[in-house]
Motif scaffolding. Structure first.
Motif, PDB file in Angstrom:
ATOM      1  N   THR A 182       1.113  -1.313  -0.111  1.00 19.82           N
ATOM      2  CA  THR A 182      -0.058  -0.039   0.055  1.00 19.82           C
ATOM      3  C   THR A 182       0.946   1.274  -0.106  1.00 19.82           C
ATOM      4  N   ARG A 183       0.373   2.322  -0.757  1.00 18.04           N
ATOM      5  CA  ARG A 183       1.452   3.464  -0.922  1.00 18.04           C
ATOM      6  C   ARG A 183       1.430   4.346   0.414  1.00 18.04           C
ATOM      7  N   PRO A 213       4.316  -4.548  -7.618  1.00 19.75           N
ATOM      8  CA  PRO A 213       2.891  -4.912  -8.068  1.00 19.75           C
ATOM      9  C   PRO A 213       3.494  -6.316  -8.778  1.00 19.75           C
ATOM     10  N   GLU A 214       4.213  -6.602  -9.697  1.00 21.91           N
ATOM     11  CA  GLU A 214       4.686  -7.634 -10.440  1.00 21.91           C
ATOM     12  C   GLU A 214       5.426  -8.794  -9.686  1.00 21.91           C
ATOM     13  N   GLN A 215       6.310  -7.963  -8.837  1.00 16.59           N
ATOM     14  CA  GLN A 215       7.117  -8.874  -8.090  1.00 16.59           C
ATOM     15  C   GLN A 215       6.226  -9.898  -7.010  1.00 16.59           C
ATOM     16  N   VAL A 216       5.104  -9.040  -6.575  1.00 19.46           N
ATOM     17  CA  VAL A 216       4.262  -9.751  -5.569  1.00 19.46           C
ATOM     18  C   VAL A 216       2.932 -10.468  -6.151  1.00 19.46           C
ATOM     19  N   THR A 217       2.924 -10.258  -7.623  1.00 19.94           N
ATOM     20  CA  THR A 217       1.900 -10.795  -8.439  1.00 19.94           C
ATOM     21  C   THR A 217       0.452 -10.127  -8.003  1.00 19.94           C
ATOM     22  N   ARG A 222      -1.131  -2.500  -9.517  1.00 15.79           N
ATOM     23  CA  ARG A 222      -0.795  -1.605  -8.763  1.00 15.79           C
ATOM     24  C   ARG A 222      -0.757  -1.578  -7.296  1.00 15.79           C
ATOM     25  N   LEU A 223      -0.144  -0.897  -6.413  1.00 14.86           N
ATOM     26  CA  LEU A 223      -0.255  -0.886  -5.256  1.00 14.86           C
ATOM     27  C   LEU A 223      -1.649  -0.296  -4.886  1.00 14.86           C
ATOM     28  N   SER A 224      -2.121  -0.649  -3.424  1.00 12.94           N
ATOM     29  CA  SER A 224      -3.278  -0.166  -2.929  1.00 12.94           C
ATOM     30  C   SER A 224      -3.208   1.154  -2.484  1.00 12.94           C
ATOM     31  N   ILE A 251      -6.702  -6.998   0.906  1.00 14.95           N
ATOM     32  CA  ILE A 251      -6.902  -5.917   0.141  1.00 14.95           C
ATOM     33  C   ILE A 251      -5.526  -6.008  -0.660  1.00 14.95           C
ATOM     34  N   ASP A 252      -5.371  -6.580  -1.724  1.00 13.16           N
ATOM     35  CA  ASP A 252      -4.041  -7.016  -2.043  1.00 13.16           C
ATOM     36  C   ASP A 252      -4.001  -7.008  -3.722  1.00 13.16           C
ATOM     37  N   GLY A 253      -4.864  -6.327  -4.328  1.00 12.03           N
ATOM     38  CA  GLY A 253      -4.579  -6.306  -5.708  1.00 12.03           C
ATOM     39  C   GLY A 253      -4.577  -7.828  -6.236  1.00 12.03           C
TER      40      GLY A 253
END
Ligand SMILES: NC(=O)c1ccc[n+]([C@@H]2O[C@H](COP(=O)([O-])OP(=O)(O)OC[C@H]3O[C@@H](n4cnc5c(N)ncnc54)[C@H](OP(=O)(O)O)[C@@H]3O)[C@@H](O)[C@H]2O)c1
Length: 259
Positions: A182-183, A213-217, A222-224, A251-253
């Motif tokens: 999250t930002r 976002p790509e690193q943690v799929t 995007r970040l929340s 809440i993790d995209g």
């Protein structure tokens, strides 16, 4: 959706910035009167007009000071957001290099801060029936890898909603919100995870944040935003969620896609 929290007094811990500050603002927009805790006030928090209590919730006496101050200021407490987390020793080191002090700091900051605040607030919350949201992390569901001590402490925090049946007898609900990246300062500051990763990899923080976002799929890519996490917290505190307790909301995209 109208959540109508007017008439309620809410307490948000870890409220000087990030998710906690966004929760203060969201609760106020829904009509709640808000008290807010951090070790130090910030100009952004002061601007909200919330009742500010400065205390260290990772210390054994912090919760007593905070709940006593809320009772003095407002005479009641209905909603509790246990958002404090992170830790002064938040570490990306492998297990073999983590010291007792790293584990102790993670445990006090991420688990005991919430357990003590909840225990101390219980008599006030039980007067009118209340609701609690604990802010955990996807690291609790997927603790592999660093920051390991943080992830393990967050797993204990998520399990703490096992108190739901006992609290229900006092008319109190307890739920967990588990954000993915999250930002906030946790990613964007040099002392946070993003900064520590950047230092370890020799890359700029901006590049670390952009690649996360790509690193943690996170399939949304995007970040929340802290305000999105705050909206979920408010919903769970409201009567719209009156039959939800003991639950853990991601809440993790879409980073964790399990049933
Ligand atoms: N951002 C993310 O990507 C993310 C992901 C998953 C979970 N989370 C969780 O979400 C929660 C909020 O994170 P955030 O990203 O908004 O963090 P943040 O921007 O670092 O804010 C943390 C807040 O907690 C306060 N705080 C820290 N230690 C404290 C203590 N011992 N006693 C009282 N207040 C304390 C800080 O203020 P002071 O320093 O002035 O005390 C600050 O207001 C944490 O539980 C975190 O673990 C965040």
């Amino acid at each position: 959706m109208e959540l109508d929290l007017s008439g309620n007094v809410a307490l948000v811990t870890g409220a000087s910035r990030g998710i906690g500050l966004a929760a203060v603002c969201a609760l106020q927009r829904e009509g709640a009167t808000v008290a807010a805790v951090a070790r130090a006030a910030s100009p952004d928090l002061e601007a909200t007009g919330a009742t500010i209590v400065c205390a260290d919730l990772a210390s054994p006496d912090g919760a007593d000071e905070v709940i006593a101050a809320v009772e003095r200021a407002h005479g009641r407490l209905d909603l509790l957001v246990n958002n404090v987390g992170g830790g002064a020793r938040l570490s990306l080191a492998p297990f073999g290099q983590l010291e007792d002090a790293d584990w102790q700091d993670a445990w006090e900051t991420n688990a005991m801060s919430t357990i003590r605040a909840t225990r101390t607030a219980l008599p006030l919350l039980a007067r009118h029936g209340g609701a609690i949201v604990n802010v955990s992390s996807i690291g609790a569901r997927k603790p592999d890898g660093p920051p390991l001590a943080y992830n393990v402490a967050k797993a204990a925090l998520t399990a703490f909603s096992g108190a739901a049946a006992e609290l229900a007898a006092s008319g109190i609900r307890i739920n967990t919100v588990s954000p993915g990246p999250t930002r906030t300062a946790m990613w964007e500051s040099e002392t946070g995870l993003g900064g520590k990763l950047a230092a370890a990899l020799g890359a700029p923080i901006e590049a670390i944040v952009a690649g996360t976002p790509e690193q943690v799929t996170m399939v949304t890519g995007r970040l929340s935003e802290p305000e999105e996490v705050a909206d979920l917290i408010c919903f769970l505190l409201s009567d719209r969620a009156a039959n939800i307790t003991g639950a853990d909301y991601l809440i993790d995209g879409g980073a964790i896609r399990t049933v």
